[in-house]
Design a protein around this motif. Structure first.
Motif, mmCIF file in Angstrom:
data_model
loop_
_atom_site.group_PDB
_atom_site.id
_atom_site.type_symbol
_atom_site.label_atom_id
_atom_site.label_comp_id
_atom_site.label_asym_id
_atom_site.label_seq_id
_atom_site.Cartn_x
_atom_site.Cartn_y
_atom_site.Cartn_z
ATOM 1 N N VAL A 64 -0.082 -7.722 -4.565
ATOM 2 C CA VAL A 64 -0.636 -6.552 -3.992
ATOM 3 C C VAL A 64 0.292 -6.644 -2.843
ATOM 4 C CG1 VAL A 64 -2.224 -5.463 -2.490
ATOM 5 C CG2 VAL A 64 -3.055 -6.936 -4.445
ATOM 6 N N ASP A 65 1.188 -5.058 -2.974
ATOM 7 C CA ASP A 65 2.170 -5.011 -1.896
ATOM 8 C C ASP A 65 1.768 -4.567 -0.606
ATOM 9 O OD1 ASP A 65 1.851 -2.473 -2.351
ATOM 10 O OD2 ASP A 65 3.682 -1.651 -2.946
ATOM 11 N N ALA A 66 2.576 -4.213 0.391
ATOM 12 C CA ALA A 66 2.145 -3.953 1.867
ATOM 13 C C ALA A 66 1.345 -2.673 1.798
ATOM 14 C CB ALA A 66 3.296 -3.924 2.750
ATOM 15 N N TYR A 67 1.612 -1.706 0.713
ATOM 16 C CA TYR A 67 0.768 -0.361 0.640
ATOM 17 C C TYR A 67 -0.545 -0.519 -0.188
ATOM 18 C CZ TYR A 67 5.319 0.632 2.786
ATOM 19 O OH TYR A 67 6.324 0.724 3.770
ATOM 20 N N GLY A 68 -0.915 -1.502 -0.566
ATOM 21 C CA GLY A 68 -1.988 -1.775 -1.417
ATOM 22 C C GLY A 68 -1.907 -1.433 -2.749
ATOM 23 N N ARG A 69 -0.532 -1.305 -3.401
ATOM 24 C CA ARG A 69 -0.274 -1.233 -4.841
ATOM 25 C C ARG A 69 -0.373 -2.242 -5.497
ATOM 26 N NH1 ARG A 69 4.521 2.661 -3.564
ATOM 27 N NH2 ARG A 69 5.330 0.596 -2.948
ATOM 28 N N MET A 79 1.965 4.073 4.535
ATOM 29 C CA MET A 79 1.392 3.439 5.681
ATOM 30 C C MET A 79 0.817 1.929 5.238
ATOM 31 S SD MET A 79 -1.821 4.412 7.988
ATOM 32 C CE MET A 79 -2.266 3.449 9.083
ATOM 33 N N ALA A 80 1.330 0.932 5.803
ATOM 34 C CA ALA A 80 1.185 -0.432 5.556
ATOM 35 C C ALA A 80 -0.343 -0.894 5.710
ATOM 36 C CB ALA A 80 1.893 -1.389 6.312
ATOM 37 N N MET A 81 -0.901 -1.801 4.765
ATOM 38 C CA MET A 81 -2.216 -2.365 4.838
ATOM 39 C C MET A 81 -2.348 -3.418 5.749
ATOM 40 S SD MET A 81 -3.576 -1.628 1.064
ATOM 41 C CE MET A 81 -5.224 -1.946 1.435
ATOM 42 N N SER A 82 -3.429 -3.846 6.318
ATOM 43 C CA SER A 82 -3.485 -5.052 6.962
ATOM 44 C C SER A 82 -3.764 -6.121 6.037
ATOM 45 C CB SER A 82 -4.975 -5.200 8.000
ATOM 46 O OG SER A 82 -6.109 -4.926 6.848
ATOM 47 N N GLU A 83 -3.477 -7.503 6.274
ATOM 48 C CA GLU A 83 -3.746 -8.477 5.550
ATOM 49 C C GLU A 83 -5.218 -8.506 4.936
ATOM 50 O OE1 GLU A 83 -1.294 -10.811 4.452
ATOM 51 O OE2 GLU A 83 0.021 -9.615 5.652
ATOM 52 N N GLU A 84 -6.215 -8.178 5.560
ATOM 53 C CA GLU A 84 -7.367 -8.319 5.057
ATOM 54 C C GLU A 84 -7.665 -7.169 3.986
ATOM 55 O OE1 GLU A 84 -7.171 -7.862 8.406
ATOM 56 O OE2 GLU A 84 -7.101 -10.050 8.971
ATOM 57 N N SER A 85 -7.055 -6.031 4.141
ATOM 58 C CA SER A 85 -7.180 -4.913 3.283
ATOM 59 C C SER A 85 -6.571 -5.430 1.889
ATOM 60 C CB SER A 85 -6.656 -3.744 3.737
ATOM 61 O OG SER A 85 -7.527 -3.328 4.692
ATOM 62 N N ARG A 86 -5.439 -6.054 1.936
ATOM 63 C CA ARG A 86 -4.487 -6.500 0.770
ATOM 64 C C ARG A 86 -5.478 -7.706 0.074
ATOM 65 N NH1 ARG A 86 1.181 -8.507 2.384
ATOM 66 N NH2 ARG A 86 1.205 -8.800 0.324
ATOM 67 N N ALA A 87 -5.956 -8.569 0.890
ATOM 68 C CA ALA A 87 -6.711 -9.499 0.430
ATOM 69 C C ALA A 87 -7.909 -9.016 -0.478
ATOM 70 C CB ALA A 87 -7.154 -10.564 1.380
ATOM 71 N N GLN A 88 -8.508 -8.107 0.175
ATOM 72 C CA GLN A 88 -9.780 -7.397 -0.513
ATOM 73 C C GLN A 88 -9.075 -6.897 -1.717
ATOM 74 O OE1 GLN A 88 -12.782 -7.672 0.070
ATOM 75 N NE2 GLN A 88 -13.425 -6.501 -1.628
#
Length: 87
Positions: A78-83, A1-10
């Motif tokens: 950080v990729d779209a999945y938070g890795r 599941m892809a993360m939001s931009e805010e979650s990736r930035a965090q």
């Protein structure tokens, strides 16, 4: 599941903060990527010993290394999945 931009930035900010505590500096940052750098350390103990053993001749090399330090660079992404990846 892809993360939001805010979650990736965090996630990126958390990882970058960990490296900053280790002495890295941030050169640039965007939403999914940050470029970090630091100067490579000089081993002062052995250089000091060699300065005394060689009667000061080794000091020429120490001064050269201090003025021309090697710069280490790392890219944190950080990729779209938070890795989080570093290279």
């Amino acid at each position: 599941m892809a993360m939001s931009e805010e979650s990736r930035a965090q996630a990126l900010n958390t990882e970058v903060a960990r490296y900053v505590r280790q002495g890295w500096t941030v050169e640039s940052a965007s939403i999914g990527q940050a470029v970090l750098s630091r100067n490579k350390r000089i081993g002062w103990f052995w250089n000091t010993v060699l300065v005394f053993i060689t009667g000061g001749l080794w000091l020429i090399y120490v001064i050269y290394r201090a003025l021309n330090r090697i710069k280490e660079t790392m890219v944190v992404t950080v990729d779209a999945y938070g890795r989080v990846f570093t290279r």
